[in-house]
Design an enzyme around this catalytic site. Structure first.
Site, PDB file in Angstrom:
ATOM      1  N   PRO A  14      11.774  11.739   4.875  1.00 19.01           N
ATOM      2  CG  PRO A  14      10.612  11.836   2.864  1.00 19.01           C
ATOM      3  CD  PRO A  14      10.520  12.238   4.299  1.00 19.01           C
ATOM      4  CD  GLU A  15      17.827  10.817   6.969  1.00 21.42           C
ATOM      5  OE1 GLU A  15      19.039  11.044   6.784  1.00 21.42           O
ATOM      6  OE2 GLU A  15      17.397  10.039   7.827  1.00 21.42           O
ATOM      7  CG  HIS A 106      -4.650  10.766   3.243  1.00 20.96           C
ATOM      8  ND1 HIS A 106      -5.389  11.624   4.020  1.00 20.96           N
ATOM      9  CD2 HIS A 106      -4.723   9.558   3.837  1.00 20.96           C
ATOM     10  CE1 HIS A 106      -5.891  10.951   5.046  1.00 20.96           C
ATOM     11  NE2 HIS A 106      -5.511   9.700   4.959  1.00 20.96           N
ATOM     12  NE  ARG A 127       1.890   9.949   9.964  1.00 20.88           N
ATOM     13  CZ  ARG A 127       2.136   9.540  11.194  1.00 20.88           C
ATOM     14  NH1 ARG A 127       2.480  10.408  12.122  1.00 20.88           N
ATOM     15  NH2 ARG A 127       2.054   8.276  11.505  1.00 20.88           N
ATOM     16  NE  ARG A 167      27.079  25.982  13.926  1.00 24.76           N
ATOM     17  CZ  ARG A 167      26.018  26.729  13.659  1.00 24.76           C
ATOM     18  NH1 ARG A 167      26.079  27.654  12.718  1.00 24.76           N
ATOM     19  NH2 ARG A 167      24.910  26.570  14.325  1.00 24.76           N
ATOM     20  NE  ARG A 276      14.197  11.807  14.587  1.00 24.53           N
ATOM     21  CZ  ARG A 276      14.217  12.320  13.358  1.00 24.53           C
ATOM     22  NH1 ARG A 276      14.410  13.605  13.177  1.00 24.53           N
ATOM     23  NH2 ARG A 276      14.067  11.552  12.311  1.00 24.53           N
TER      24      ARG A 276
END
Ligand SMILES: [Zn+2]
Length: 293
Positions: A14-15, A106, A127, A167, A276
């Site tokens: 999830p973001e 779970h 997991r 950066r 990704r």
């Protein structure tokens, strides 16, 4: 009620928008409620503070905050304050009792409440890549400092420009670097960069101030819209009430390899495989043909 399962594919994390939806639902359902019982099914799901679990019983939920992709529940008990921090990592979800799961074995932690709209909040994680931490204020501050950079929804445009100017490296990798900018993962990085017309592999140092300002505006807009649509349930995300995020219907490039560019530029969405995958339009997001000055 939906049955929740998990898949083997990538980008399970999830973001920020999904974590924000989780925080808002818990706030609406449980803020001010009293915690009556804490059940921990397996000790190794708690990264830190296992011995303090009993402290929380009788405490009142006073705050629900999101840090990056984590959600922190703040409890007050007497004059003291402690936090339960949940990592919504690979398939780690916070669910209300009424949300059925396909693999109830779970569910590793249950928090029982009185006086809220919901009787129970569960941490479900098949997991076990994510963890819970039971922390005091100093522990929470350390947790935040160690893991999270600036929050995209809190940072000012000025600070965002300054941050990017300091950066080096590739733009998409930077947007996803949690210790620099917290909360953006692969899905939203791809969607933001397409809308900004910037190639994922563009060097950050090539961006003009104007481009960074545009990127900032688009980043805020995409994240806000995603939150309003309940986030993106691409594979494994469900909100505490079991609802799926609808923002996936608004994805323009993520998972759209081979489809015509939504800008109707005549280009076709490409996928750059890597750890990704990057999805982009080689015409709208040309890396070299356009000057980024
Ligand atoms: Zn295009």
């Amino acid at each position: 009620m939906p049955y929740i399962s998990h898949s083997e594919d990538g980008d399970r994390m999830p973001e920020l928008p999904e974590a924000e939806v989780v925080a808002r639902q818990i706030r609406a359902g449980l803020l001010g409620a009293q915690l009556t019982d804490v059940w921990i099914g397996r000790a190794d799901i708690v990264r830190e503070g296992y011995d303090t679990a009993r402290w929380y019983c009788g405490g009142t939920l006073r705050s629900v905050e999101r840090f990056g992709k984590s959600v922190a529940l703040g409890f007050v008990n007497g004059h003291a304050c402690r936090y339960v921090v949940a990592e919504l990592g690979m398939t780690g979800l916070l669910l209300f009792q009424s949300t059925a799961t396909k693999h109830p074995q779970h569910v590793h932690v249950k928090l029982s409440f009185e006086g809220g709209r919901e009787p129970e909040l569960r941490y479900w994680n098949p997991r076990r890549f994510g963890r819970l931490s039971l922390l005091d204020k100093a522990g929470l501050d350390r947790y935040r400092t160690r893991r999270f950079g600036l929050d995209p929804l809190a940072v000012s445009q000025q600070d965002f420009v300054r941050l990017l100017q300091e950066r080096r490296g590739r733009l998409k990798a930077l947007l996803m670097h949690q210790q620099v900018i917290a909360g953006i993962g692969n899905i939203y990085a791809n969607e933001i960069l397409f809308r900004a017309g910037l190639h994922p592999n563009l060097q950050v140092s090539q961006l003009s101030v104007r481009k960074i300002e545009t990127l900032y505006t688009i980043m805020c807009k995409v994240l806000d819209e995603a939150i309003r649509h309940g986030g993106s349930s691409v594979r494994d995300f469900f909100a505490p009430d079991g609802s799926e995020g609808q923002y996936k219907r608004r994805h323009l490039v993520y998972g759209k390899e081979g489809r015509p560019c939504p800008n109707q530029c005549g280009g076709v969405i490409q996928r750059l495989r890597g750890e990704r995958s990057s999805y982009f339009c080689p015409r709208c997001q040309a890396v070299r043909s356009k000057r980024h000055a």
